[in-house]
Structure formats: structure tokens, C-alpha cells
Design an enzyme around this catalytic site. Sequence first.
Site, mmCIF file in Angstrom:
data_model
loop_
_atom_site.group_PDB
_atom_site.id
_atom_site.type_symbol
_atom_site.label_atom_id
_atom_site.label_comp_id
_atom_site.label_asym_id
_atom_site.label_seq_id
_atom_site.Cartn_x
_atom_site.Cartn_y
_atom_site.Cartn_z
ATOM 1 N N LYS A 1 34.685 1.325 -22.007
ATOM 2 C CA LYS A 1 35.801 2.196 -21.599
ATOM 3 C C LYS A 1 36.413 1.784 -20.257
ATOM 4 O O LYS A 1 35.819 1.044 -19.473
ATOM 5 C CB LYS A 1 35.345 3.660 -21.596
ATOM 6 C CG LYS A 1 35.225 4.199 -23.021
ATOM 7 C CD LYS A 1 34.959 5.675 -23.074
ATOM 8 C CE LYS A 1 34.914 6.127 -24.535
ATOM 9 N NZ LYS A 1 34.401 7.494 -24.686
ATOM 10 N N ARG B 1 26.699 6.376 -27.616
ATOM 11 C CA ARG B 1 27.635 5.887 -28.652
ATOM 12 C C ARG B 1 28.178 4.552 -28.167
ATOM 13 O O ARG B 1 28.825 4.503 -27.122
ATOM 14 C CB ARG B 1 28.745 6.922 -28.834
ATOM 15 C CG ARG B 1 29.780 6.561 -29.897
ATOM 16 C CD ARG B 1 30.853 7.641 -29.956
ATOM 17 N NE ARG B 1 31.875 7.333 -30.936
ATOM 18 C CZ ARG B 1 32.873 6.486 -30.745
ATOM 19 N NH1 ARG B 1 33.009 5.853 -29.595
ATOM 20 N NH2 ARG B 1 33.766 6.264 -31.687
#
Length: 279
Positions: free
Chosen positions: A223, A257
Site C-alpha cells: 500500500k 491480508r
Amino acid sequence: MPVTHWACGRTRLDLTLPRVMGVVNVTPDSFFDGGHHFDPERALDHARRLRAEGADIIDVGGESTRPGATPVPPDVELARVLPLVAALAEEGALVSIDTTKPEVMREAVAAGAAIVNDVRALCAADAVATVARTGAGVCLMHMRGEPRTMQEDPVYGDVVRTVRDFLTARAAECEAAGIARERIVIDPGIGFGKTVAHNLALLRALGDLAATGYPVLVGVSRKSTLGALTGQPPADRLPASIAGALAAIARGARLVRVHDVRATVDALQVWRAVGGSVT
Ligand code: PMM
């Protein structure tokens, strides 16, 4: 009561060990793997590889939630995800469906998904009732606003308190609707309507979220916060993603995740061997 497991359909996933959810986005436009597994055969191959590498859960998504993404209609999303969900469930995989739409939740669970992963924390009309009618586990994630606009100047008073209060309120609504507590996992939603400072504050305070008693799942893989810290583009954020996953587990997350299952599993193995495992 200490958390010991996550009830997901017929599976009770032991959470005394850190667990890895591998991401398979069947989308043309996800921020990291968009377009890579858009072809159904490639998606299935990729999911099988993630399982072989040690993923405990395969998270299948058919709609991108990257900042600025535009929504897709339910029939398009269903056509993308259902064949993959059904094939993986048939092979015995623990499958989660990453969706915000009740009709996709319903069909995916009927096709064998055992977990509903909702970046809107079941806020869509009928979503709570839809999940309540199944035995599926659920991951409730916090997002401020919606993907199209969520990164436009997000402001919080106290981000940790806001996120924690939101998630516990959503979990309470789920429980009131008949979703047993042991079916619920919460997620602070790293990157969803948050600045780098907000994301870091949430990662530092994962212990506060874990103290709610709900197991915590964190997705930080590749991210942009990692890009802000390292200066690297998504393709070069693997080392940062591993560090983020370990830091999240060390601070109280039970599940991560990730896009890179093998590397994460290897890192967790070493980390546990030297005494870092959750208690
Ligand atoms: N992040 C993305 C999508 N779904 N679900 C949960 N529970 N937590 C997350 O952090 C999360 C998510 C965005 O990443 P992707 O586009 O690579 O799937």
C-alpha cells in the site's frame, strides 16, 4: 475471553497462530495486481499457487477499491468471482469474498465462500441480514467515505478512537442480528480514507483494537503508506510489506491480508521460531 478461533462456515480457523489471507483480485484495475489475474484460468492458477505457498484463506475480489475506483454492477462482479469461488471451494480452500454487495455475498456463499470480507463493514442495506442468514465468518473493515473520494483530505479528531468505535458499533449490530461473536473479525482499513499519519497511528494502536476482544485483520501489503515511507513504487514494496505484516502481528493482529504469500509465510515462520508468536 481470549480469542482462539474464527468461525467461518464449517471451518473453525485456529487463531492462536498468525494467519495469512492471500489476495486474488479478478479485476482489471486493482492498484497492485489489477489485470494480472483477470483471465479466469490465470486467477485459478494464481490462487492455487498462493494456497501451495501457505495461504490459510484466499480472498477473492471482483471490484477494485483503490482510491478513485468506479463501482461495477453486481452482475459483472458476480461473473468475475463466482467461477473462481466455486472452483476453489471445491478444492477445499477456505475462500473469502471481498465485496460490499449483499447479492454478491449471498451468491458467493452459496458457491462455497466461507467468509465475507466487506470494506464497508456490512453497511449496505440488507448486508447484515444477508450474512446473518449464512454461517459465514465476516471481516468488518473501516473506511471513511468511499473509494472514489476517500483520499480527498481525510480528517479525524482521534483516528484510533473513531475507527475502534465504528468497528465495535458495527460488530454490535451484527451480533444483535444473530451473527455470533466468534464469526466476527475487525480491520482498521489501512489506506481507506486515511493519511500516512492516520495509517501509522492505527498500526501503532492495534493493541487497542485487539483489546475489544474481536480478532484483528490488517492489510498493508504494497500500500501507498509503505511507498511514502520507503520511496518505492508498488512493485518494489515487498520488503516493506513483510515488515508491515510482522509489525502488525507483533502489535496484536491475528491475520494479515497479503499479495505475497510465500515471503510472508517464511517471515512469520522465522519470527515465530524466535518467540514472536501471538499468545
Ligand atoms: N484492502 C484492499 C481490499 N480489500 N479488505 C480488507 N479486509 N482489508 C484491507 O486492507 C483491504 C481489503 C485493497 O487492496 P487490493 O486492491 O490489493 O485488494
